[in-house]
Motif scaffolding. Structure first.
Motif, short mmCIF file in Angstrom:
data_model
loop_
_atom_site.label_atom_id
_atom_site.label_comp_id
_atom_site.label_asym_id
_atom_site.label_seq_id
_atom_site.Cartn_x
_atom_site.Cartn_y
_atom_site.Cartn_z
N ALA A 61 0.79 -1.08 0.01
CA ALA A 61 0.07 0.07 -0.16
C ALA A 61 0.91 1.10 0.08
CB ALA A 61 -0.93 -0.12 1.19
N GLU A 62 1.89 1.37 0.77
CA GLU A 62 2.97 2.37 0.73
C GLU A 62 3.56 2.66 -0.57
OE1 GLU A 62 6.43 4.19 3.76
OE2 GLU A 62 6.55 1.89 3.06
N LEU A 63 4.03 1.59 -1.31
CA LEU A 63 4.27 1.37 -2.57
C LEU A 63 3.68 1.93 -3.51
CD1 LEU A 63 7.09 0.68 -4.42
CD2 LEU A 63 5.66 -1.66 -4.65
N PHE A 64 2.28 1.78 -3.22
CA PHE A 64 1.22 2.09 -4.22
C PHE A 64 0.56 3.51 -3.69
CE2 PHE A 64 -0.35 -1.64 -6.94
CZ PHE A 64 0.70 -1.71 -7.45
N LEU A 65 1.48 4.40 -2.97
CA LEU A 65 1.21 5.66 -2.80
C LEU A 65 -0.05 5.93 -1.82
CD1 LEU A 65 2.18 7.25 -6.31
CD2 LEU A 65 3.63 6.58 -4.46
N ALA A 66 -0.39 4.88 -0.93
CA ALA A 66 -1.38 5.42 0.11
C ALA A 66 -0.72 6.47 0.94
CB ALA A 66 -1.70 4.28 1.01
N ASP A 67 -1.50 7.39 1.64
CA ASP A 67 -0.89 8.35 2.56
C ASP A 67 -0.89 7.88 3.87
OD1 ASP A 67 -0.68 10.78 0.50
OD2 ASP A 67 -2.88 10.34 0.35
N GLY A 68 -1.70 7.06 4.20
CA GLY A 68 -1.73 6.27 5.58
C GLY A 68 -2.64 5.03 5.57
N LEU A 69 -2.37 4.15 6.57
CA LEU A 69 -3.03 2.98 6.63
C LEU A 69 -3.94 2.75 7.86
CD1 LEU A 69 0.52 0.83 5.83
CD2 LEU A 69 -1.33 1.69 4.21
N VAL A 70 -4.86 1.90 7.76
CA VAL A 70 -5.76 1.68 8.87
C VAL A 70 -5.88 0.20 9.14
CG1 VAL A 70 -8.20 1.99 9.51
CG2 VAL A 70 -7.30 3.66 7.85
N LEU A 71 -5.70 0.16 10.34
CA LEU A 71 -5.72 -1.33 10.99
C LEU A 71 -7.00 -1.64 11.63
CD1 LEU A 71 -1.93 -1.90 12.12
CD2 LEU A 71 -3.02 -3.01 10.10
N THR A 72 -7.49 -2.75 11.51
CA THR A 72 -8.79 -2.95 12.34
C THR A 72 -8.51 -4.47 13.01
OG1 THR A 72 -10.01 -3.89 10.50
CG2 THR A 72 -10.19 -1.48 10.80
N GLY A 73 -9.65 -4.65 13.92
CA GLY A 73 -10.13 -6.18 14.24
C GLY A 73 -10.57 -6.89 13.17
N LYS A 74 -11.27 -8.02 13.47
CA LYS A 74 -12.07 -8.61 12.35
C LYS A 74 -13.50 -8.16 12.15
CE LYS A 74 -9.42 -13.01 13.29
NZ LYS A 74 -8.75 -12.75 11.74
N ALA A 75 -13.97 -7.53 13.12
CA ALA A 75 -15.21 -6.99 12.89
C ALA A 75 -15.49 -5.50 13.49
CB ALA A 75 -16.50 -7.67 13.36
N THR A 76 -16.42 -4.51 13.28
CA THR A 76 -16.69 -3.41 14.08
C THR A 76 -16.72 -3.58 15.51
OG1 THR A 76 -17.79 -2.60 12.06
CG2 THR A 76 -18.26 -1.46 14.20
N GLY A 77 -15.92 -2.77 16.19
CA GLY A 77 -15.87 -2.94 17.58
C GLY A 77 -14.78 -3.96 18.30
N LEU A 78 -14.44 -4.89 17.32
CA LEU A 78 -13.44 -5.85 17.97
C LEU A 78 -12.08 -5.13 17.95
CD1 LEU A 78 -14.47 -9.32 16.41
CD2 LEU A 78 -15.16 -8.18 18.56
N PRO A 79 -11.17 -5.41 18.63
CA PRO A 79 -9.98 -4.68 18.94
C PRO A 79 -8.98 -5.34 17.96
CG PRO A 79 -10.11 -6.28 20.59
CD PRO A 79 -11.23 -6.22 19.94
N THR A 80 -8.12 -4.07 17.54
CA THR A 80 -7.02 -4.40 16.46
C THR A 80 -6.09 -5.15 17.34
OG1 THR A 80 -7.40 -2.31 15.42
CG2 THR A 80 -5.26 -3.22 14.99
N ASP A 81 -5.06 -5.90 16.44
CA ASP A 81 -4.20 -6.67 17.34
C ASP A 81 -2.84 -5.64 17.27
OD1 ASP A 81 -1.89 -8.41 18.01
OD2 ASP A 81 -2.36 -9.79 16.45
N PRO A 82 -2.51 -5.52 18.66
CA PRO A 82 -1.29 -4.54 18.95
C PRO A 82 -0.07 -4.96 18.48
CG PRO A 82 -2.58 -5.04 21.01
CD PRO A 82 -2.95 -5.79 20.03
N GLY A 83 -0.01 -6.39 18.25
CA GLY A 83 1.34 -7.01 17.42
C GLY A 83 1.25 -6.50 15.99
N GLU A 84 0.14 -6.44 15.47
CA GLU A 84 0.21 -5.96 13.90
C GLU A 84 0.36 -4.67 13.82
OE1 GLU A 84 -3.68 -6.84 11.90
OE2 GLU A 84 -3.14 -8.87 11.81
N LEU A 85 0.01 -3.74 14.99
CA LEU A 85 0.45 -2.26 14.86
C LEU A 85 1.86 -2.17 14.78
CD1 LEU A 85 -0.05 0.65 14.91
CD2 LEU A 85 -0.26 0.46 17.52
N LYS A 86 2.66 -2.98 15.85
CA LYS A 86 4.06 -2.81 15.76
C LYS A 86 4.65 -3.35 14.48
CE LYS A 86 4.04 -3.31 20.86
NZ LYS A 86 4.83 -4.24 21.99
N GLU A 87 4.05 -4.51 13.80
CA GLU A 87 4.64 -4.98 12.77
C GLU A 87 4.58 -3.99 11.63
OE1 GLU A 87 4.19 -9.29 10.20
OE2 GLU A 87 2.73 -8.86 11.99
N VAL A 88 3.48 -3.41 11.56
CA VAL A 88 3.42 -2.71 10.53
C VAL A 88 4.01 -1.15 10.58
CG1 VAL A 88 1.48 -1.12 8.84
CG2 VAL A 88 1.04 -3.33 9.70
#
Length: 255
Positions: A180-207
């Protein structure tokens, strides 16, 4: 007085989501347009008074979503977004048009004087409850160029919620972020599996280790877990949880 910068500060920016009522022509529509606009502006004012850094206008209640919303949706979302802009002239303001109507969102943002869009399906195809969502980055950025909207930033969901990613099971979240960065996105959005479910903190660090562009948390932030996300560039907060989260952040002296 200009609108504030969302990123490059010592804390995560806070973005409130204005969930507009079901729009005309959608299955659950019941309100006249004037009332829909009034309710959206009232919600935006509540967020503004609470001290958010920005807002996202979203047609959440247009269920079931379609990947080809009609021109009436673009027209109404433009009217709503323009009204919210007049109510909140000094906030950063964006729009998301469900489902994956990213070119329509660019058009809305351009006409209403917004700052960014939230885009689904930017890179890599996936299967959502609306059907197959194909990658759109090439066409979307060309459209943004053609209509003179290059000032409008694109915050792209990756490994999006409410979706199956078996098609790209061999592509990790960091690789998706890098694409997504290579394809010129200005920012990235991480989510859980569904609305209201938490994002994986490990994925935040990885990204964050994989890219240099801003990373936003797009679902499931609460007073109990916000400490896991304060290193993100922004937190996208629904009205049900915003007051809790801001109280927590004030206590932690990160706002």
């Amino acid at each position: 007085m200009g609108r504030p910068r969302l990123f490059g500060r010592l804390r995560a920016a806070v973005l409130g989501v204005v969930h507009v009522a079901a729009l005309p022509g959608t299955p659950r529509s019941s309100l006249p347009l004037t009332q829909i606009i009034d309710q959206a502006c009232q919600e935006a004012e509540i967020y503004k008074d609470a001290g958010v850094d920005g807002l996202i206008v979203e047609n959440m209640h247009d269920r079931p979503y379609t990947v080809c919303p009609g021109p009436e949706v673009t027209a109404v979302m433009t009217a709503i977004s323009a009204a919210v802009r007049r109510s909140c002239p000094h906030l950063a303001l964006g729009v998301q048009v469900l489902s994956a109507a990213n070119q329509q969102a660019i058009a809305v943002a351009l006409a209403a004087g917004l700052d960014f869009i939230r885009a689904e399906g930017f890179v890599f195809s996936h299967v959502a409850d609306e059907g197959i969502i194909n990658a759109c980055a090439g066409n979307l950025l060309r459209y943004r160029k053609q209509v003179g909207a290059e000032n409008i930033q694109i915050f792209a969901d990756i490994k999006k919620k409410h979706s199956a990613h078996t098609l790209t099971a061999d592509v990790g979240v960091a690789e998706t972020a890098a694409a997504a960065e290579l394809f010129l996105a200005d920012g990235l959005v991480l989510t859980g599996k569904a609305t209201g479910l938490p994002t994986d903190p490990g994925e935040l660090k990885e990204v964050q280790h994989a890219v240099k562009i801003p990373v936003l948390i797009g679902s499931g932030v609460t007073m109990e877990n916000v400490k896991n996300y304060v290193d993100a560039n922004a937190l996208i907060i629904g009205c049900a949880s915003f007051c809790e989260v801001r109280h927590f952040l004030v206590i932690q002296n990160v706002i």
